[in-house]
Design a protein around this motif. Sequence first.
Motif, PDB file in Angstrom:
ATOM      1  N   LYS A   3       0.839  -1.189   0.000  1.00 41.21           N
ATOM      2  CA  LYS A   3       0.000   0.000   0.000  1.00 41.21           C
ATOM      3  C   LYS A   3       0.878   1.245   0.000  1.00 41.21           C
ATOM      4  N   ALA A   4       0.591   2.132  -0.909  1.00 45.78           N
ATOM      5  CA  ALA A   4       1.324   3.390  -0.978  1.00 45.78           C
ATOM      6  C   ALA A   4       0.315   4.505  -1.215  1.00 45.78           C
TER       7      ALA A   4
ATOM      8  N   GLY B  25      -7.133  13.630   6.945  1.00 46.09           N
ATOM      9  CA  GLY B  25      -8.343  13.305   6.214  1.00 46.09           C
ATOM     10  C   GLY B  25      -8.153  12.275   5.127  1.00 46.09           C
ATOM     11  N   LEU B  26      -7.017  11.556   5.144  1.00 47.29           N
ATOM     12  CA  LEU B  26      -6.776  10.526   4.135  1.00 47.29           C
ATOM     13  C   LEU B  26      -7.752   9.370   4.337  1.00 47.29           C
ATOM     14  N   PRO B  27      -8.241   8.781   3.255  1.00 46.83           N
ATOM     15  CA  PRO B  27      -9.178   7.658   3.396  1.00 46.83           C
ATOM     16  C   PRO B  27      -8.466   6.411   3.920  1.00 46.83           C
ATOM     17  N   GLY B  28      -9.068   5.759   4.891  1.00 45.79           N
ATOM     18  CA  GLY B  28      -8.502   4.528   5.430  1.00 45.79           C
ATOM     19  C   GLY B  28      -7.375   4.803   6.399  1.00 45.79           C
ATOM     20  N   PRO B  29      -7.007   3.799   7.191  1.00 41.91           N
ATOM     21  CA  PRO B  29      -5.925   3.961   8.163  1.00 41.91           C
ATOM     22  C   PRO B  29      -4.561   4.028   7.494  1.00 41.91           C
TER      23      PRO B  29
ATOM     24  N   HIS C  36       3.914   0.999   7.692  1.00 46.39           N
ATOM     25  CA  HIS C  36       4.719   0.866   6.481  1.00 46.39           C
ATOM     26  C   HIS C  36       4.289   1.811   5.360  1.00 46.39           C
ATOM     27  N   THR C  37       3.282   2.645   5.606  1.00 47.99           N
ATOM     28  CA  THR C  37       2.768   3.490   4.533  1.00 47.99           C
ATOM     29  C   THR C  37       3.855   4.370   3.927  1.00 47.99           C
ATOM     30  N   LEU C  38       4.611   5.041   4.766  1.00 54.56           N
ATOM     31  CA  LEU C  38       5.637   5.942   4.245  1.00 54.56           C
ATOM     32  C   LEU C  38       6.787   5.170   3.606  1.00 54.56           C
ATOM     33  N   ARG C  39       7.110   3.997   4.135  1.00 49.57           N
ATOM     34  CA  ARG C  39       8.168   3.159   3.547  1.00 49.57           C
ATOM     35  C   ARG C  39       7.748   2.699   2.146  1.00 49.57           C
ATOM     36  N   HIS C  40       6.516   2.242   2.026  1.00 49.54           N
ATOM     37  CA  HIS C  40       6.024   1.798   0.730  1.00 49.54           C
ATOM     38  C   HIS C  40       5.938   2.964  -0.256  1.00 49.54           C
ATOM     39  N   SER C  41       5.500   4.107   0.237  1.00 43.40           N
ATOM     40  CA  SER C  41       5.396   5.281  -0.629  1.00 43.40           C
ATOM     41  C   SER C  41       6.782   5.730  -1.087  1.00 43.40           C
ATOM     42  N   PHE C  42       7.753   5.684  -0.207  1.00 44.77           N
ATOM     43  CA  PHE C  42       9.146   6.008  -0.534  1.00 44.77           C
ATOM     44  C   PHE C  42       9.615   5.170  -1.716  1.00 44.77           C
ATOM     45  N   ALA C  43       9.398   3.844  -1.636  1.00 50.33           N
ATOM     46  CA  ALA C  43       9.855   2.944  -2.698  1.00 50.33           C
ATOM     47  C   ALA C  43       9.086   3.173  -3.992  1.00 50.33           C
ATOM     48  N   THR C  44       7.779   3.292  -3.884  1.00 52.55           N
ATOM     49  CA  THR C  44       6.946   3.458  -5.071  1.00 52.55           C
ATOM     50  C   THR C  44       7.277   4.753  -5.806  1.00 52.55           C
ATOM     51  N   HIS C  45       7.478   5.830  -5.056  1.00 50.66           N
ATOM     52  CA  HIS C  45       7.762   7.120  -5.684  1.00 50.66           C
ATOM     53  C   HIS C  45       9.152   7.141  -6.308  1.00 50.66           C
ATOM     54  N   LEU C  46      10.107   6.459  -5.691  1.00 50.77           N
ATOM     55  CA  LEU C  46      11.442   6.380  -6.295  1.00 50.77           C
ATOM     56  C   LEU C  46      11.393   5.643  -7.629  1.00 50.77           C
ATOM     57  N   LEU C  47      10.726   4.502  -7.641  1.00 52.54           N
ATOM     58  CA  LEU C  47      10.651   3.707  -8.862  1.00 52.54           C
ATOM     59  C   LEU C  47       9.875   4.431  -9.953  1.00 52.54           C
ATOM     60  N   ALA C  48       8.804   5.128  -9.555  1.00 54.80           N
ATOM     61  CA  ALA C  48       8.027   5.897 -10.525  1.00 54.80           C
ATOM     62  C   ALA C  48       8.855   7.035 -11.110  1.00 54.80           C
ATOM     63  N   GLY C  49       9.825   7.507 -10.321  1.00 50.74           N
ATOM     64  CA  GLY C  49      10.694   8.579 -10.791  1.00 50.74           C
ATOM     65  C   GLY C  49      11.877   8.103 -11.604  1.00 50.74           C
TER      66      GLY C  49
ATOM     67  N   THR D 218      13.710  -9.607  -5.329  1.00 51.52           N
ATOM     68  CA  THR D 218      12.347 -10.082  -5.585  1.00 51.52           C
ATOM     69  C   THR D 218      11.347  -9.353  -4.711  1.00 51.52           C
ATOM     70  N   THR D 219      11.713  -9.099  -3.461  1.00 54.25           N
ATOM     71  CA  THR D 219      10.823  -8.374  -2.556  1.00 54.25           C
ATOM     72  C   THR D 219      10.579  -6.964  -3.063  1.00 54.25           C
ATOM     73  N   THR D 220      11.642  -6.310  -3.503  1.00 54.65           N
ATOM     74  CA  THR D 220      11.517  -4.940  -3.993  1.00 54.65           C
ATOM     75  C   THR D 220      10.685  -4.884  -5.272  1.00 54.65           C
ATOM     76  N   GLN D 221      10.747  -5.937  -6.081  1.00 49.83           N
ATOM     77  CA  GLN D 221      10.043  -5.928  -7.362  1.00 49.83           C
ATOM     78  C   GLN D 221       8.530  -5.878  -7.204  1.00 49.83           C
ATOM     79  N   LEU D 222       8.014  -6.162  -6.001  1.00 50.78           N
ATOM     80  CA  LEU D 222       6.581  -5.998  -5.782  1.00 50.78           C
ATOM     81  C   LEU D 222       6.137  -4.566  -6.076  1.00 50.78           C
ATOM     82  N   TYR D 223       7.053  -3.622  -5.853  1.00 50.95           N
ATOM     83  CA  TYR D 223       6.709  -2.224  -6.055  1.00 50.95           C
ATOM     84  C   TYR D 223       6.703  -1.851  -7.533  1.00 50.95           C
ATOM     85  N   THR D 224       7.239  -2.732  -8.399  1.00 46.47           N
ATOM     86  CA  THR D 224       7.326  -2.404  -9.817  1.00 46.47           C
ATOM     87  C   THR D 224       6.091  -2.848 -10.569  1.00 46.47           C
TER      88      THR D 224
END
Length: 307
Positions: free
Chosen positions: A116-117, A244-248, A252-265, A282-288
């Motif tokens: 989740k990111a 006011g973000l939807p859902g809890p 790991h939210t910020l960790r996942h967002s960190f990885a996702t945003h780096l890869l997207a960049g 392989t673990t990191t590739q989940l974010y790809t």
Amino acid sequence: MPLDTALETYLTHLAVERGLSVNTLAAYRRDLRRYVDHLKAAGRTSPEQVTEADVEAYQLAARTGADGRSPLSASSSARSVVAIRGWHRFLAAEGLTAADPAREVHPPMAPKRLPKAISVDAVERLLAAVGGADGPGPLRDRALLELLYSTGARISEAVGLDVDDLDLTPGRSAVRLLGKGGKERVVPVGSYATQAVEAYLVRGRPALAAHGRGLPAVFLNTRGGRLSRQSAWQVLRQAGERSGLPGPVSPHTLRHSFATHLLAGGADVRVVQELLGHASVTTTQLYTLVTPDMLREVYAASHPRAR
């Protein structure tokens, strides 16, 4: 041996020899009872008659509800297959059947779930929700969340930081993180996080440290002790609610967002692997994993004959 007798023999073995709890035993009985009923409907009267095809046919029927009962989820189906394999293995080992028809039948693979990111805008809302107050608590909380997003650190790694683990030299700020298995890694720290941490160290931490015994921990609680994982999680949860973000918002939210945003960049997956401290790429590739819309956009922008 009749199917029902073979079933009761195995359940007695589980209760007496293996000492399974009442609840676990009830789960085994429920899963195997449904399986035995399916075998009877297929004309089987003893375990000796059961073939690998019978086991596979039951697995399909249970997943789809073709046996007239509620379909099993992937996790429930996997649990059921484990029970079936254990029963047939027991019968073969005890000489009650000549072969084990379930030996080559494996539980269904659980689908890989995307970490989740949240979007960059959502991260900014989350960080802004910590508050701009100048007290020790708000300064600490802002520094904590900025550092988590800037480095992709786990919460346990962040609260485990000591002051000596920080290098806030302008232009090359970095932090030394102690990850799983005692593995150390050095991760760069962005300018926003550097400024937030410096502000906390100068204007917030001394007031908190005055209540304690001079601990070297970066992040302190109101008693001057090291901030706990639970307290850090609470900081994140409250910021999520205020934003006011939807859902809890999970730890790991910020960790996942960190990885996702780096890869997207455009960051290389192996670089992100090192930054996250993953033992396997392989673990990191989940974010790809990407959406069909993203695939179409990249294809349209990249392929010479896409347009």
